[in-house]
Design a protein around this motif. Structure first.
Motif, mmCIF file in Angstrom:
data_model
loop_
_atom_site.group_PDB
_atom_site.id
_atom_site.type_symbol
_atom_site.label_atom_id
_atom_site.label_comp_id
_atom_site.label_asym_id
_atom_site.label_seq_id
_atom_site.Cartn_x
_atom_site.Cartn_y
_atom_site.Cartn_z
ATOM 1 N N GLU A 113 0.839 -1.207 0.000
ATOM 2 C CA GLU A 113 0.000 0.000 0.000
ATOM 3 C C GLU A 113 0.882 1.268 0.000
ATOM 4 O OE1 GLU A 113 -3.948 1.222 2.456
ATOM 5 O OE2 GLU A 113 -3.438 -0.880 2.530
ATOM 6 N N ASN A 159 -2.616 -0.081 14.100
ATOM 7 C CA ASN A 159 -3.093 -1.183 13.250
ATOM 8 C C ASN A 159 -2.584 -1.109 11.820
ATOM 9 O OD1 ASN A 159 -4.687 1.072 12.693
ATOM 10 N ND2 ASN A 159 -6.390 -0.200 12.017
ATOM 11 N N PHE A 160 -2.305 0.099 11.354
ATOM 12 C CA PHE A 160 -1.592 0.274 10.078
ATOM 13 C C PHE A 160 -0.393 1.157 10.395
ATOM 14 C CE2 PHE A 160 -5.160 -1.733 8.244
ATOM 15 C CZ PHE A 160 -4.708 -2.269 7.048
ATOM 16 N N VAL A 164 -0.509 4.161 6.784
ATOM 17 C CA VAL A 164 -1.276 5.399 6.935
ATOM 18 C C VAL A 164 -0.347 6.619 6.866
ATOM 19 C CG1 VAL A 164 -2.671 6.735 8.546
ATOM 20 C CG2 VAL A 164 -3.235 4.348 8.115
ATOM 21 N N TRP A 167 0.324 7.182 3.138
ATOM 22 C CA TRP A 167 -0.765 7.859 2.414
ATOM 23 C C TRP A 167 -0.654 9.362 2.578
ATOM 24 C CZ3 TRP A 167 -5.792 5.435 4.784
ATOM 25 C CH2 TRP A 167 -5.860 4.080 4.456
ATOM 26 N N THR A 238 -5.267 9.627 12.462
ATOM 27 C CA THR A 238 -6.008 8.377 12.308
ATOM 28 C C THR A 238 -6.056 7.696 13.666
ATOM 29 O OG1 THR A 238 -5.195 8.140 10.063
ATOM 30 C CG2 THR A 238 -6.033 6.152 11.099
ATOM 31 N N GLU A 261 -9.470 10.653 10.303
ATOM 32 C CA GLU A 261 -9.916 9.350 9.801
ATOM 33 C C GLU A 261 -10.064 8.481 11.041
ATOM 34 O OE1 GLU A 261 -10.000 5.758 9.003
ATOM 35 O OE2 GLU A 261 -7.942 5.949 8.283
ATOM 36 N N ARG A 294 -9.084 -3.445 11.863
ATOM 37 C CA ARG A 294 -8.989 -2.405 10.835
ATOM 38 C C ARG A 294 -10.118 -1.430 11.088
ATOM 39 N NH1 ARG A 294 -7.209 -4.227 4.843
ATOM 40 N NH2 ARG A 294 -5.984 -6.044 5.397
ATOM 41 N N CYS A 295 -9.914 -0.184 10.704
ATOM 42 C CA CYS A 295 -11.043 0.751 10.827
ATOM 43 C C CYS A 295 -12.127 0.356 9.832
ATOM 44 C CB CYS A 295 -10.583 2.176 10.633
ATOM 45 S SG CYS A 295 -9.729 2.418 9.104
ATOM 46 N N THR A 296 -11.755 -0.413 8.815
ATOM 47 C CA THR A 296 -12.726 -0.854 7.804
ATOM 48 C C THR A 296 -13.275 -2.257 8.080
ATOM 49 O OG1 THR A 296 -10.819 -1.622 6.570
ATOM 50 C CG2 THR A 296 -11.744 0.493 5.890
ATOM 51 N N SER A 456 -13.500 -3.847 3.768
ATOM 52 C CA SER A 456 -12.096 -3.498 4.020
ATOM 53 C C SER A 456 -11.272 -3.711 2.765
ATOM 54 C CB SER A 456 -11.545 -4.352 5.161
ATOM 55 O OG SER A 456 -11.428 -5.695 4.738
ATOM 56 N N GLY A 457 -9.997 -3.347 2.878
ATOM 57 C CA GLY A 457 -9.083 -3.610 1.773
ATOM 58 C C GLY A 457 -9.234 -2.641 0.619
ATOM 59 N N ALA A 458 -9.478 -1.372 0.940
ATOM 60 C CA ALA A 458 -9.629 -0.360 -0.106
ATOM 61 C C ALA A 458 -8.320 -0.159 -0.867
ATOM 62 C CB ALA A 458 -10.074 0.952 0.520
ATOM 63 N N PHE A 464 -9.951 8.028 0.714
ATOM 64 C CA PHE A 464 -10.256 7.132 1.832
ATOM 65 C C PHE A 464 -10.673 7.934 3.057
ATOM 66 C CE2 PHE A 464 -9.330 4.625 5.567
ATOM 67 C CZ PHE A 464 -9.809 3.378 5.224
#
Ligand code: UN1
Length: 509
Positions: A113, A159-160, A164, A167, A238, A261, A294-296, A456-458, A464
Motif C-alpha cells: 500500500e 493497526n496500520f 497510513v 498515504w 487516524t 480518519e 482495521r477501521c474498515t 475493508s481492503g480499499a 479514503f
C-alpha cells in the motif's frame, strides 16, 4: 526482524526522534513488545519536549526550501522512496507482522500500500491542477493555483503502523510540505524502520534534514504539543473517535485544520438476491482479517430474513476453519490482538452484548496453552443480535461480528445508517435496482460504499475516509492531495481600465 533493523543500522536502544538523521533523544525508554509472544523486540528512547522543538524547527526550516523544489522533482524523490520500499518489502512487512501481529501476507500488503501510494504520488506531482475561470470584467483573467501548505503533523495508529503515514506523507511531499510523524507508541519499530528507509533516500539526494521527521513519545509530551503548535497548519490524525475529538477541538482552538480518519462501524448488507458464496468470503475476510482491528473491519451483517439462516450456517462453518496462531507461520489466518487490554475490551463487550439481549453463536474465547501464553489470542466471534442492541452503536476493535436480520432493503439501509460512524459499507446483490438504491442519495451514508466486495481492503487510488463520527477527512487517492495544499485565487488585469466587479462605480473626479 533483526535483519531489517540491522540492515538499516538500527541496533541497541533506538532514537525516537529523527529528521533525516537521528537525534540523541532524552525522553523515557519504552519497549516494543510483540503481541505474538509478549516478548520485547526492541527499545526506543522517546523524544522529550526539547527533542520536539529541534525536530519542528528543522521541519519549518526545511519547508522553506522544499516548497521551492519543482513538484515533478519532488515526485522524483517520492519515486525513489517507493523504490526503496520495494527493496525492503519483505523485511518491513515481516517487522509489521512481528510488532502488531497481523499475518505475514497482510504485513506485506501494508508495505505494498505504501509502494502504491508512492507511485500514485509520483504521477500526481505533475497534476496539481487548478481551475481557470472566465472573469466578468473585460481584459481580466482568473485562475486558481495550489501552493505548498507548510509542515504537516501526521498521527497514526498501531493497526496500520506504516501505510497510513505513507498515504499522508507521499502526498504531502509532492505537495511541497514537510511532514512530522507521530506514530503509535505500540508500534515504534515499524515506524523507525519505515522512516529510515525514506531518510536514506533524502540523504542520498543531499536534501536537508526536516523534510520528513519522526517523533515517538507520549500524548502529553509530544501529542498535545503537536496539536497546539501554530507552526503546523494541518494535523492529519487516524485513530479512535475519542482521540479524534481531542484532536479536532485542540486544533480548532488555534484555527488550524485537521484531517480526521476515525472509527468505523461497517456493515455488509446481504439481500435475498445475493451470491451467498461471494458474500461469505468477503464477510469473513472483512471481519477476521487483521483480527478485526482495521477501521474498515466488517462489524455488522444485515441479512434478508429469507437467506439469513443459510448465511448464518455458512458463516459459522467458515469461522470453524479459521486457523489462529503465530501470524508469521504459513497457513495462519488470524494472529493475536495488539495487547491484553484489547482482549479485555473484547471480553467486556461480549458481556454487555449478552446482557443487552445478544447471543454468542460462535467463538469469543481467550485462548490459553501452548503458543498462546501471551494472553492476546482469541477466537473470532459471531453474535446474533436485535437491530436495536445498544452495543451495536460502538466500535470494539476486535473480531466480533454481529448478525442482524431484516425484512427488506429499505430497512437494511436504515439499520446500516443508524450508527454514529460512517466509514465503509457494502451490499451483496445481483440485482441492479438494489445496488443502485444502496449507492443513491438515500442509500449508504458512508464515505465508502461497495457492491459485491467487502468493507475493508480499499485501494489507494480512491479517496479514503468517512462521514459522521468517522471525521470527514479524506486521505490517499482521488483529489485528496488538495487537503495538503493552500488554494489561492488570482485575478489578473491585463487591460488599461479598472472596472470593478458587480458593476460598482467608484470614479475619482
Ligand atoms: C485503517 O484501518 O486505518 O481499506 C486503514 C483498508 C486498508 C486501510 C485500513 N486499505 O482496509
Amino acid at each position: 526482524m533483526k535483519s531489517i533493523l540491522d540492515h538499516l543500522g538500527l541496533t541497541g536502544v533506538l532514537s525516537g526522534a529523527g529528521a533525516g538523521t537521528w537525534l540523541k533523544t532524552s525522553g523515557i525508554t519504552i519497549q516494543s513488545l510483540s503481541p505474538i509472544n509478549g516478548k520485547t523486540i526492541g527499545q526506543v528512547r522517546c523524544a522529550d519536549s526539547s527533542d520536539y522543538e529541534q525536530v519542528v524547527q528543522k521541519a519549518v526550516q526545511a519547508f522553506r526550501e522544499w516548497r521551492t523544489v519543482p513538484a515533478p522533482r519532488r515526485g522524483e524523490i517520492v519515486r525513489q522512496i517507493g523504490q526503496a520500499l520495494r527493496e525492503h518489502k519483505q523485511e518491513l512487512g515481516a517487522l509489521v507482522s512481528l510488532e502488531v501481529g497481523k499475518i505475514l501476507t497482510e504485513g506485506q500488503g501494508e508495505v505494498q500500500e505504501m509502494i502504491d501510494i508512492a507511485d500514485f504520488a509520483v504521477g500526481q506531482a505533475r497534476m496539481l491542477y487548478g481551475l481557470t475561470m472566465h472573469s466578468e470584467r473585460p481584459g481580466h483573467r482568473m485562475y486558481e493555483q495550489w501552493h505548498p501548505l507548510g509542515p504537516v503533523g501526521v498521527i497514526s495508529a498501531f493497526n496500520f503502523p506504516v501505510a497510513v503515514w505513507a498515504w499522508n506523507a507521499m502526498i504531502a511531499l509532492i505537495a511541497g510540505d514537510t511532514v512530522i510523524w507521530k506514530p503509535s507508541s505500540k508500534a515504534p519499530l515499524s515506524a523507525i524502520a519505515a522512516a529510515e528507509i525514506a531518510f536514506r533516500v533524502l540523504r542520498k539526494n543531499s536534501l536537508p534534514d526536516g523534510i520528513l521527521s519522526l517523533l515517538i513519545g507520549g500524548r502529553d509530551d509530544i501529542g498535545e504539543t503537536l496539536l497546539a503548535d501554530k507552526r503546523l497548519p494541518l494535523i492529519s490524525a487516524t485513530g479512535s473517535v475519542a482521540m479524534g475529538r481531542r484532536v479536532a477541538v485542540k486544533v480548532a482552538e488555534r484555527l488550524g485544520r485537521s484531517l480526521l480518519e476515525l472509527g468505523g462501524n461497517n456493515a455488509v448488507i446481504v439481500t435475498a438476491q445475493a451470491d451467498l458464496g461471494l458474500a461469505v468470503r468477503a464477510i469473513v475476510f472483512g471481519a477476521v482479517g487483521t483480527a478485526g482491528q482495521r477501521c474498515t473491519t466488517t462489524r455488522r451483517v444485515i441479512a434478508h430474513k429469507d437467506i439469513y439462516p443459510d448465511l448464518r450456517t455458512a458463516l459459522i462453518k467458515a469461522y470453524q476453519q479459521i486457523t489462529i496462531g503465530n501470524p508469521l507461520k504459513k497457513g495462519i489466518l488470524m494472529g493475536p490482538l495488539i495487547d491484553r487490554q484489547a482482549v479485555e475490551n473484547m471480553q467486556a463487550t461480549l458481556v454487555q452484548v449478552q446482557k443487552q439481549g445478544g447471543k454468542i453463536l460462535f467463538g469469543g474465547q481467550v485462548l490459553t496453552g501452548k503458543g498462546f501464553a501471551s494472553g492476546t489470542y482469541v477466537t473470532p466471534c459471531i453474535c446474533e443480535v436485535p437491530h436495536d442492541l445498544p452495543m451495536l452503536r460502538e466500535e470494539t476493535f476486535a473480531p466480533i461480528l454481529y448478525l442482524i436480520s431484516c425484512t427488506d432493503l429499505a430497512e437494511a439501509i436504515s439499520f446500516q445508517n443508524d450508527v454514529p460512524q460512517g466509514l465503509s459499507s457494502a451490499i451483496f446483490t445481483r440485482n441492479l435496482l438494489e445496488s443502485e438504491a444502496f449507492l443513491g442519495h438515500t442509500g449508504s451514508d458512508c464515505g465508502i460504499a461497495n457492491v459485491n466486495i467487502g468493507t475493508s481492503g480499499a485501494e489507494i487510488g480512491g479517496a479514503f475516509g468517512g462521514e459522521k463520527e468517522t471525521g470527514g477527512g479524506r486521505e490517499a487517492g482521488s483529489d485528496a492531495w488538495r487537503a495538503y495544499m493552500r488554494r489561492q485565487t488570482n485575478t489578473i488585469n491585463w487591460s488599461t481600465e479598472l472596472p470593478l466587479a458587480q458593476g460598482i462605480r467608484f470614479d475619482i473626479a
